[in-house]
Motif scaffolding. Structure first.
Motif, mmCIF file in Angstrom:
data_model
loop_
_atom_site.group_PDB
_atom_site.id
_atom_site.type_symbol
_atom_site.label_atom_id
_atom_site.label_comp_id
_atom_site.label_asym_id
_atom_site.label_seq_id
_atom_site.Cartn_x
_atom_site.Cartn_y
_atom_site.Cartn_z
ATOM 1 N N ARG A 435 -64.889 -34.193 73.955
ATOM 2 C CA ARG A 435 -66.451 -34.130 74.756
ATOM 3 C C ARG A 435 -66.425 -35.130 75.701
ATOM 4 N NH1 ARG A 435 -66.865 -30.400 72.212
ATOM 5 N NH2 ARG A 435 -68.534 -29.540 70.876
ATOM 6 N N GLU A 436 -67.227 -34.883 76.891
ATOM 7 C CA GLU A 436 -67.676 -35.632 77.793
ATOM 8 C C GLU A 436 -69.115 -36.317 77.663
ATOM 9 O OE1 GLU A 436 -65.642 -34.101 81.793
ATOM 10 O OE2 GLU A 436 -67.017 -32.579 80.982
ATOM 11 N N LEU A 437 -69.291 -37.542 78.285
ATOM 12 C CA LEU A 437 -70.645 -38.054 78.312
ATOM 13 C C LEU A 437 -71.174 -38.663 76.959
ATOM 14 C CD1 LEU A 437 -72.438 -35.345 80.393
ATOM 15 C CD2 LEU A 437 -71.332 -37.378 81.159
ATOM 16 N N SER A 438 -72.257 -39.329 76.759
ATOM 17 C CA SER A 438 -72.625 -40.036 75.689
ATOM 18 C C SER A 438 -71.564 -41.032 75.324
ATOM 19 C CB SER A 438 -73.035 -39.116 74.627
ATOM 20 O OG SER A 438 -73.567 -39.701 73.653
ATOM 21 N N TYR A 439 -71.715 -41.627 74.196
ATOM 22 C CA TYR A 439 -70.921 -42.602 73.499
ATOM 23 C C TYR A 439 -69.501 -41.697 72.996
ATOM 24 C CZ TYR A 439 -72.401 -41.488 68.876
ATOM 25 O OH TYR A 439 -72.464 -40.876 67.402
ATOM 26 N N HIS A 440 -69.767 -40.382 72.817
ATOM 27 C CA HIS A 440 -68.626 -39.444 72.453
ATOM 28 C C HIS A 440 -67.515 -39.474 73.410
ATOM 29 C CE1 HIS A 440 -70.770 -38.144 68.957
ATOM 30 N NE2 HIS A 440 -71.833 -38.394 69.741
ATOM 31 N N GLY A 441 -68.056 -39.334 74.879
ATOM 32 C CA GLY A 441 -67.240 -39.078 75.782
ATOM 33 C C GLY A 441 -66.245 -40.347 76.329
ATOM 34 N N ILE A 442 -66.872 -41.697 76.186
ATOM 35 C CA ILE A 442 -66.120 -42.800 76.401
ATOM 36 C C ILE A 442 -65.082 -43.021 75.615
ATOM 37 C CG2 ILE A 442 -67.690 -44.637 75.509
ATOM 38 C CD1 ILE A 442 -67.464 -46.232 77.928
ATOM 39 N N LYS A 443 -65.216 -42.523 74.161
ATOM 40 C CA LYS A 443 -64.282 -42.908 73.309
ATOM 41 C C LYS A 443 -63.000 -41.871 73.396
ATOM 42 C CE LYS A 443 -67.134 -45.285 70.236
ATOM 43 N NZ LYS A 443 -67.765 -45.585 68.591
ATOM 44 N N GLU A 444 -62.980 -40.649 74.004
ATOM 45 C CA GLU A 444 -62.056 -39.753 74.133
ATOM 46 C C GLU A 444 -60.586 -40.506 74.800
ATOM 47 O OE1 GLU A 444 -61.756 -37.046 72.979
ATOM 48 O OE2 GLU A 444 -63.697 -35.907 72.939
ATOM 49 N N PHE A 445 -60.816 -41.300 75.740
ATOM 50 C CA PHE A 445 -59.636 -42.006 76.427
ATOM 51 C C PHE A 445 -59.636 -43.658 76.004
ATOM 52 C CE2 PHE A 445 -60.312 -38.291 78.809
ATOM 53 C CZ PHE A 445 -59.325 -37.345 78.476
ATOM 54 N N VAL A 446 -59.655 -43.953 74.792
ATOM 55 C CA VAL A 446 -59.374 -45.218 74.423
ATOM 56 C C VAL A 446 -58.267 -45.116 73.198
ATOM 57 C CG1 VAL A 446 -61.535 -46.222 75.056
ATOM 58 C CG2 VAL A 446 -61.282 -45.525 72.885
#
Length: 454
Positions: A435-446
């Motif tokens: 997923r992109e965007l929202s808080y889901h998106g920022i957690k994809e690449f951590v």
């Protein structure tokens, strides 16, 4: 090879860029990796200050960037301004919310203290398409950079000037050197970038064909990927829908960005009871759209981005007609300079017709007759794609229940599908994963890191 910027409305060659050598690419990635070692240790407050400046740079240069999109890929300039404003909104959103999204999460365990932290992972490669040349990049870059990662962009080869202007935004905003870089390369060099050990993850927006290739290489290298791929989005009209509102939204949703959008509605599934009435209103709405020069403020449908893509679209239309579909409106490229394809409506679209199963990436609508609500749901899900979907009905409870059974990453009731920084975005089936965007998106690449203390 050369990267060429060609105006699709005129066929004029604007500028040619020499593709970087393998050595140049490797050198830039090395510099971006070095920049990450410092960037990862900046505070959220420091990153947010710079991201807010990026939003302001976008707003300050809105006319210039919108014009570049109009000239380089045919987007109507009024839509281009909307795209730049959306990019600025995305920058502001993550500047405001990244720290909260990535805050430590306390967990009860057998330790005296345990929690989940979210750590940056390094340099993320973005392989991006031409259709929303700024928005697609910023919806990756804003969360990735706010998370403490760095980014390298491999943009579509027909929008090199957009790619360089995006890098310029971060430079003008005062980001440290090499936190975000554009790689001036074609598709054949992507594998080598993925193989580079300093690149830690990959995100791609594009076709399912491109997605399979990138995912295969990333899988071979054991690197995380997010894929946002194509769509053949259903637009379902039930018997109690407001047909005037639905028809107006249908025309806008099908022809936004001159029909070149993954989440544009493409299959219009209408129950038998209101089929003829909807078709009449929809045809009138499509016919009223203004086709013209992307730089003309009155244009609602601009040029198709490339000549070869316009011909591919027309081949799909011709193949659909040969298989039994009927042309109600449009159906052939306009006889004028440039790559202009008019708003087009096909009916008698049934299984076995290309327009039923394939994604038509241009202003071509397939209107499909359904016997009843259950049949409409079956047809909506009878596709290998699963990006977005919408249903139109006066009964909101029924609409929500219908939406819950749509096989799509986004389901809208009485509204056209759109992306929004506040809402997660992505697909299922061959429309991709992650997923992109929202808080889901920022957690994809951590790195979602467990910390346990005794």
């Amino acid at each position: 090879m050369a990267l060429e910027s060609i105006n699709p409305a005129t066929g004029e060659l604007i500028e040619t860029f020499t593709e970087w050598s393998d050595e140049q690419v490797a050198s830039v990635i090395e510099e971006v990796d070095k920049a990450w070692m410092d960037w990862a240790h900046t505070t959220f407050e420091q990153r947010a200050t710079l991201m807010k400046r990026a939003a302001q740079v976008l707003r300050d240069n809105i006319d210039e960037y919108a014009r570049t999109m109009a000239v380089e890929m045919g987007k109507p300039i009024s839509e281009g301004r909307g795209e730049i404003n959306k990019c600025a909104l995305c920058c502001d959103f993550y500047a405001d919310h990244a720290e909260g999204f990535l805050a430590d999460e306390p967990i009860e365990s057998d330790g005296s203290k345990s929690y989940v932290g979210h750590r940056p992972i390094g340099t993320v490669l973005a392989v991006m398409p031409w259709n929303f040349p700024f928005w697609q990049v910023f919806r990756f870059a804003a969360p990735a950079l706010m998370a403490g990662n760095t980014g390298v962009l491999k943009h579509s080869s027909n929008v090199p000037r957009c790619a360089l202007q995006i890098e310029e935004v971060f430079v003008k905003a005062g980001f440290p050197a090499n936190v975000f870089r554009t790689l001036m390369i074609g598709s054949r060099k992507v594998d080598a970038v993925i193989e580079n050990p300093k690149v830690k993850a990959v995100t791609l927006t594009g076709s399912d064909i491109a997605g399979r290739k990138v995912a295969a290489k990333a899988g071979e290298m054991l690197k995380k990927t997010v894929l946002e791929l194509g769509g053949s989005d259903p637009f379902v009209v039930l018997a109690d829908a407001d047909l005037d509102a639905a028809a107006a939204a249908a025309a806008k949703s099908r022809c936004i960005n001159s029909g070149q959008s993954c989440i544009a509605a493409k299959r219009f599934i209408v129950v038998e009871e209101v089929y003829e009435a909807f078709l009449e209103k929809f045809t009138a709405s499509m016919k009223a759209l203004v086709i013209g020069d992307p730089l003309d403020e009155s244009s609602q449908v601009g040029a198709q981005a490339r000549h070869d893509l316009m011909l591919e679209l027309h081949d799909q239309v011709k193949a659909s007609v040969a298989a039994g579909a009927k042309v109600v409106l449009g159906g052939a490229p306009l006889e004028r300079a440039g790559c202009f394809y008019p708003p087009t409506i096909l009916t008698e679209v049934v299984p076995g017709v290309p327009a039923y199963t394939e994604e038509l990436f241009g202003p071509v609508a397939s209107v499909i007759r359904a016997e009843n609500d259950a049949d409409a749901l079956h047809i909506a899900n009878d596709t290998p794609f699963g990006l977005g979907a919408c249903v139109w009905t006066a009964d909101l409870e029924k609409g929500e229940a219908f939406a819950a059974h749509l096989e799509a990453g986004a389901a809208f009731v009485n509204g056209m599908v759109k992306s929004d920084p506040r809402l997660p975005f992505g697909g299922v089936k061959i429309s991709g994963f992650g997923r992109e965007l929202s808080y889901h998106g920022i957690k994809e690449f951590v790195n979602i890191q467990t910390v346990w203390v005794k």
